[in-house]
Motif scaffolding. Structure first.
Motif, PDB file in Angstrom:
ATOM      1  N   PHE A 110      73.231  29.306  58.373  1.00 19.15           N
ATOM      2  CA  PHE A 110      74.092  29.783  59.456  1.00 19.15           C
ATOM      3  C   PHE A 110      74.081  31.305  59.428  1.00 19.15           C
ATOM      4  O   PHE A 110      74.356  31.918  58.396  1.00 19.15           O
ATOM      5  CB  PHE A 110      75.515  29.260  59.250  1.00 19.15           C
ATOM      6  N   SER A 162      78.782  42.029  59.612  1.00 19.70           N
ATOM      7  CA  SER A 162      78.180  40.729  59.883  1.00 19.70           C
ATOM      8  C   SER A 162      76.688  40.795  59.621  1.00 19.70           C
ATOM      9  O   SER A 162      76.126  41.851  59.413  1.00 19.70           O
ATOM     10  CB  SER A 162      78.471  40.292  61.309  1.00 19.70           C
ATOM     11  N   ARG A 180      75.370  27.843  54.223  1.00 18.02           N
ATOM     12  CA  ARG A 180      76.831  27.796  54.234  1.00 18.02           C
ATOM     13  C   ARG A 180      77.291  26.357  54.406  1.00 18.02           C
ATOM     14  O   ARG A 180      76.660  25.558  55.088  1.00 18.02           O
ATOM     15  CB  ARG A 180      77.402  28.629  55.393  1.00 18.02           C
ATOM     16  N   MET A 199      80.390  24.492  56.018  1.00 18.64           N
ATOM     17  CA  MET A 199      81.464  24.834  56.948  1.00 18.64           C
ATOM     18  C   MET A 199      82.085  23.594  57.566  1.00 18.64           C
ATOM     19  O   MET A 199      81.422  22.574  57.733  1.00 18.64           O
ATOM     20  CB  MET A 199      80.926  25.734  58.076  1.00 18.64           C
ATOM     21  N   ILE A 202      84.571  23.088  61.011  1.00 18.81           N
ATOM     22  CA  ILE A 202      85.184  23.765  62.158  1.00 18.81           C
ATOM     23  C   ILE A 202      85.568  22.731  63.200  1.00 18.81           C
ATOM     24  O   ILE A 202      84.843  21.765  63.433  1.00 18.81           O
ATOM     25  CB  ILE A 202      84.201  24.782  62.770  1.00 18.81           C
ATOM     26  N   THR A 214      79.851  25.948  67.740  1.00 15.54           N
ATOM     27  CA  THR A 214      80.242  26.291  66.377  1.00 15.54           C
ATOM     28  C   THR A 214      80.460  27.791  66.256  1.00 15.54           C
ATOM     29  O   THR A 214      81.436  28.246  65.659  1.00 15.54           O
ATOM     30  CB  THR A 214      79.164  25.823  65.366  1.00 15.54           C
ATOM     31  N   GLY A 215      79.545  28.560  66.839  1.00 13.33           N
ATOM     32  CA  GLY A 215      79.693  30.012  66.797  1.00 13.33           C
ATOM     33  C   GLY A 215      80.972  30.476  67.459  1.00 13.33           C
ATOM     34  O   GLY A 215      81.714  31.282  66.899  1.00 13.33           O
ATOM     35  N   SER A 219      83.710  28.737  67.995  1.00 13.76           N
ATOM     36  CA  SER A 219      84.857  28.282  67.211  1.00 13.76           C
ATOM     37  C   SER A 219      85.030  29.126  65.963  1.00 13.76           C
ATOM     38  O   SER A 219      86.137  29.509  65.598  1.00 13.76           O
ATOM     39  CB  SER A 219      84.699  26.807  66.831  1.00 13.76           C
ATOM     40  N   TYR A 220      83.935  29.436  65.283  1.00  9.47           N
ATOM     41  CA  TYR A 220      83.977  30.230  64.061  1.00  9.47           C
ATOM     42  C   TYR A 220      84.553  31.607  64.342  1.00  9.47           C
ATOM     43  O   TYR A 220      85.431  32.092  63.632  1.00  9.47           O
ATOM     44  CB  TYR A 220      82.563  30.354  63.486  1.00  9.47           C
ATOM     45  N   TYR A 265      88.019  33.571  63.140  1.00  8.82           N
ATOM     46  CA  TYR A 265      87.962  34.796  62.356  1.00  8.82           C
ATOM     47  C   TYR A 265      88.087  36.065  63.189  1.00  8.82           C
ATOM     48  O   TYR A 265      87.892  37.162  62.677  1.00  8.82           O
ATOM     49  CB  TYR A 265      86.687  34.807  61.503  1.00  8.82           C
ATOM     50  N   VAL A 319      74.538  33.588  67.429  1.00  6.40           N
ATOM     51  CA  VAL A 319      74.687  32.676  66.292  1.00  6.40           C
ATOM     52  C   VAL A 319      73.391  31.906  66.129  1.00  6.40           C
ATOM     53  O   VAL A 319      72.761  31.519  67.107  1.00  6.40           O
ATOM     54  CB  VAL A 319      75.857  31.691  66.534  1.00  6.40           C
TER      55      VAL A 319
END
Length: 194
Positions: free
Chosen positions: A112, A120, A127, A129, A131, A162-163, A165-166, A170, A177
């Motif tokens: 990821f 970043s 990773r 993860m 989510i 996913t990107g 949401s991540y 954060y 992503v």
């Protein structure tokens, strides 16, 4: 039965998750599974092509004589049954999830990477993860799945969702992503009403 599915396949991750909606178990033997598949196929020749084998081999299985050592054929038969078992039950469950603004949990181990704010990296790292996707991404993913989207399209949707949401969690600014070399992926469903 669940162990026959590829842990890195997004399509088969959906099949595993959808098994929680089943109201009855799928057939357990190769012979019973083939009889079921024949009810959903135009004939033995078409089913043989779908399972990448020969008609006479399927005839042997239907007679209760599975060729010894043909584990690959058994896996293909099992996966095909899992893929199409109880489609109306799945569709109702998915529609209910969408109507109730439910979400999909995505749990994975994969390479990821991302580019975003300071600190970043665009260098993907392995990773682990978990989510929860937004209801909008959940609906998009379920609709794509329902219309038979291929693995690559589902991968793109999962990557984007996913990107987002991540970075929502954060509070960073998302630029790009990447999600590649998935080692395993698992979905779980959560209804907002439960």
């Amino acid at each position: 039965m669940i162990t026959t599915l590829d842990p890195a396949s997004i399509t088969e991750a959906f099949d595993r998750a959808d098994m929680t909606f089943w109201t009855r178990q799928a057939p357990q033997s190769d012979c019973a599974r083939l009889r079921f598949l024949l009810t959903r196929t135009s004939g033995l020749d078409a089913l043989a092509a779908r399972l990448q084998t020969k008609e006479h081999v399927l005839s042997q299985v239907l007679a209760g004589n599975t060729p010894s050592g043909d584990r690959i054929l058994s896996l293909r038969i099992c996966r095909e049954v899992i893929r199409i078992w109880q489609p109306r039950v799945r569709k109702r469950a998915h529609q209910k999830l969408i109507a109730e603004d439910g979400s999909i949990g995505v749990h994975f181990r994969a390479e990821f990477g991302f580019t975003a704010g300071a600190g970043s990296s665009d260098d993907p790292r392995l990773r682990l993860m978990s989510i929860w996707l937004s209801p909008a991404h959940t609906a998009s993913l379920l609709r794509a799945r329902e219309r038979g989207a291929k693995e690559q399209e589902l991968h793109s949707i999962v990557e984007s969702a996913t990107g987002e949401s991540y970075f929502r969690v954060y509070a960073s600014r998302l630029r790009a992503v990447t999600l590649k070399e998935i080692h395993f992926i698992h979905f779980s469903f959560h209804s907002a009403g439960s």
